[in-house]
Design a protein around this motif. Structure first.
Motif, mmCIF file in Angstrom:
data_model
loop_
_atom_site.group_PDB
_atom_site.id
_atom_site.type_symbol
_atom_site.label_atom_id
_atom_site.label_comp_id
_atom_site.label_asym_id
_atom_site.label_seq_id
_atom_site.Cartn_x
_atom_site.Cartn_y
_atom_site.Cartn_z
ATOM 1 N N SER A 236 3.094 4.606 -10.558
ATOM 2 C CA SER A 236 3.041 5.342 -9.292
ATOM 3 C C SER A 236 2.248 4.572 -8.234
ATOM 4 N N GLY A 237 2.434 5.024 -6.972
ATOM 5 C CA GLY A 237 1.753 4.372 -5.862
ATOM 6 C C GLY A 237 0.246 4.502 -5.928
ATOM 7 N N SER A 238 -0.255 5.595 -6.545
ATOM 8 C CA SER A 238 -1.702 5.780 -6.627
ATOM 9 C C SER A 238 -2.357 4.722 -7.512
ATOM 10 N N GLU B 41 0.833 -1.200 0.000
ATOM 11 C CA GLU B 41 0.000 0.000 0.000
ATOM 12 C C GLU B 41 0.869 1.252 0.000
ATOM 13 N N GLY B 42 0.448 2.246 -0.809
ATOM 14 C CA GLY B 42 1.118 3.545 -0.811
ATOM 15 C C GLY B 42 2.427 3.596 -1.555
ATOM 16 N N GLN B 43 2.849 2.515 -2.199
ATOM 17 C CA GLN B 43 4.135 2.495 -2.921
ATOM 18 C C GLN B 43 3.917 2.228 -4.414
ATOM 19 N N GLY B 44 4.852 2.791 -5.188
ATOM 20 C CA GLY B 44 4.878 2.512 -6.614
ATOM 21 C C GLY B 44 5.929 1.460 -6.912
ATOM 22 N N GLY C 68 -0.153 0.799 -5.724
ATOM 23 C CA GLY C 68 -0.157 0.493 -4.295
ATOM 24 C C GLY C 68 -1.270 -0.449 -3.885
ATOM 25 N N GLY C 69 -0.900 -1.502 -3.138
ATOM 26 C CA GLY C 69 -1.862 -2.463 -2.633
ATOM 27 C C GLY C 69 -2.388 -3.435 -3.676
ATOM 28 N N PRO D 55 8.842 5.215 -3.469
ATOM 29 C CA PRO D 55 8.089 5.854 -2.364
ATOM 30 C C PRO D 55 6.784 6.461 -2.863
#
Length: 489
Positions: free
Chosen positions: A457-459, A412-415, A462-463, A489
């Motif tokens: 990207s994380g968006s 979660e939150g990472q790319g 992430g997850g 990050p």
């Protein structure tokens, strides 16, 4: 009777019996002396008297010509031209086929120079490596390096020697001057038979093609007779839609799709075992599939060549599979693969449509360089993808007709950035893609000559569990690679 009277009668006899159609040395300025067909213009041929005149048979014309029955002049055969001899005579991107410049989509290539790469009824023009209509031959130069021209048959035949005759020649034939024949003299035939120009024993001289007949007669090959008109049919085109042509009898018969001699071979379990040879007279009925099995050793390069109506090529599908059912090669009329492991392989031949399809198929073996699968196989689909974690380094190998898939879970939150390196661009470009976990949604792809990198990207990542897919620039690509991933990050 006086000497003068006798002389007068002789002169009148000579005048009356002379053939006005045959030019003589004093026939006037229109009679052109010649030694060869090339010495004559306007489609005329060089006659036995040494003067140019009308043709009586296509056998007097060049190979790419026929004798026009009305004009009695040699004209180009339908579909042939004089615009080019080699592809360099054409515009860039065009190919020279049958003397005309053609688009790439309108030619079938034969890069090895073998007619086995061409559809049935065609052979390879080794000047341009394209398939052309097989017009037969008039001399050895019209044939391949391993062939000789049987001028009686007007056909290129395998070149033989005394040593190879048992393998090359049919039963009852022997090798004479490099070609297989039944006879060289009448004495070698039975009582009442003669040895014809094709080296075959026959009751009477016969025709083998229209080139043997005077126009407008045509050669009925089954009987060897020159006829004013052929029997009702020589192909299915001469019959009703619910009939087919029985070429042996020249009659139209009900179009019932009879199974061929290799049936039943409709499933991999009932695949017909084959060897390096040609199998002819096969049939695909509606919704039919034919399977063949062949045993290969490591390094065996198998070439599969289906011969059928050239216009039916898009309808055919030829597939090579290993014992697990994995597709190793596919095409319409052609498929080729180098075996990396010894075993039994399966060839599947199918055709779309409800009409019966007649075809021949050849299996050809040579030696090749095998492509060894990596330890992550089988991972050819998203469903069989290999697990992969960020920070790991994977050494992989992409073989022909292959795709490699890996599953990567991103916190979660990472790319994530995925990179591909250490592959040789000259061996075929590799394409790297990041997909959604189900392998359908494309998130990003890269195709760089010396390496490939895709970042998400994380968006977006992430997850999620993503699929990494690696494919070749085309189905023949063979290349090794290094796969890495790092979290962002």
């Amino acid at each position: 009777m006086s000497r003068a009277s006798v002389l007068l009668i002789l002169l009148l006899f000579v005048a009356c019996t002379s053939d006005p159609a045959k030019p003589t040395p004093d026939a006037g300025p229109e009679a052109t002396a010649c030694e060869h067909r090339e010495d004559c213009e306007g489609g005329q041929v060089c006659g036995t008297e040494g003067f140019c005149g009308p043709c009586e048979s296509s056998g007097q014309c060049r190979l790419k010509e026929r004798c026009d029955a009305d004009a009695h002049a040699c004209v180009l055969r339908e579909g042939w031209g004089t615009d080019c001899t080699v592809s360099a005579d054409c515009e860039l991107g065009m190919w020279c086929r049958e003397g005309l410049c053609r688009q790439r989509a309108d030619v079938v290539l034969c890069p090895s120079g073998s007619k086995d790469e061409c559809p049935s009824g065609q052979r390879c023009d080794t000047a341009n490596f394209v398939c052309e209509e097989d017009l037969g031959c008039v001399e050895d130069a019209d044939c391949g390096a391993e062939e000789r021209c049987n001028t009686g048959l007007h056909a290129c035949v395998p070149r033989c020697t005394e040593a190879t005759a048992p393998q090359v020649c049919a039963s009852g034939e022997h090798c004479a001057e490099g070609r297989c024949v039944q006879c060289e003299a009448d004495a070698e035939c039975g009582p009442g038979l003669i040895c014809d120009v094709a080296g075959r024993c026959a009751a009477t001289p016969r025709c083998y093609s229209d080139r043997d007949c005077t126009v407008p007669l045509q050669c009925h090959v089954p009987s060897g007779a020159c006829l004013p008109a052929l029997p009702p049919c020589t192909s299915d085109d001469g019959c009703a839609v619910d009939q087919r042509c029985d070429v042996g009898t020249g009659t139209c018969v009900p179009r019932a799709c009879a199974p061929d001699a290799l049936e039943p071979n409709d499933t991999p379990a009932t695949a017909y075992p084959v060897r390096a040879s040609r199998y002819v007279g096969l049939t695909l009925c509606a919704d039919d599939v034919d399977y063949f099995s062949i045993t290969l050793e490591r390094g065996d390069q198998l070439g599969v060549n289906v011969e059928a109506d050239a216009f039916a090529e898009p309808a055919f599908s030829t597939t090579l599979q290993d014992a697990s059912g994995r597709v190793l090669a596919l095409g319409h009329f052609l498929a080729t693969h180098v075996a990396a492991v010894p075993g039994t392989y399966t060839v599947r031949v199918a055709a779309q449509g409800s009409e019966p399809r007649s075809y021949d198929v050849g299996f050809f073996l040579s030696r090749g360089t095998p492509c060894d699968d990596d330890s992550h196989e089988p991972n050819d689909t998203s469903a069989t993808a290999t697990l992969f974690t960020a920070g790991a380094v994977i050494e992989g190998m992409l073989c022909p007709q292959d795709q490699d898939h890996f599953l990567l879970t991103v916190p979660e939150g990472q790319g994530v950035r995925v990179s591909l390196s250490n592959y040789v661009a000259t061996d075929g470009l590799l394409r790297l893609c990041l997909l959604g976990g189900d392998g359908t949604q494309e998130l990003g792809c890269s195709t760089e000559a010396s390496g490939a990198t895709v970042s998400v990207s994380g968006s977006i990542a992430g997850g999620r569990t993503l699929t990494v897919r690696i494919t070749g620039d085309d189905a023949r690509t063979t290349n090794g690679y290094t796969l890495q991933a790092e979290l962002l990050p």
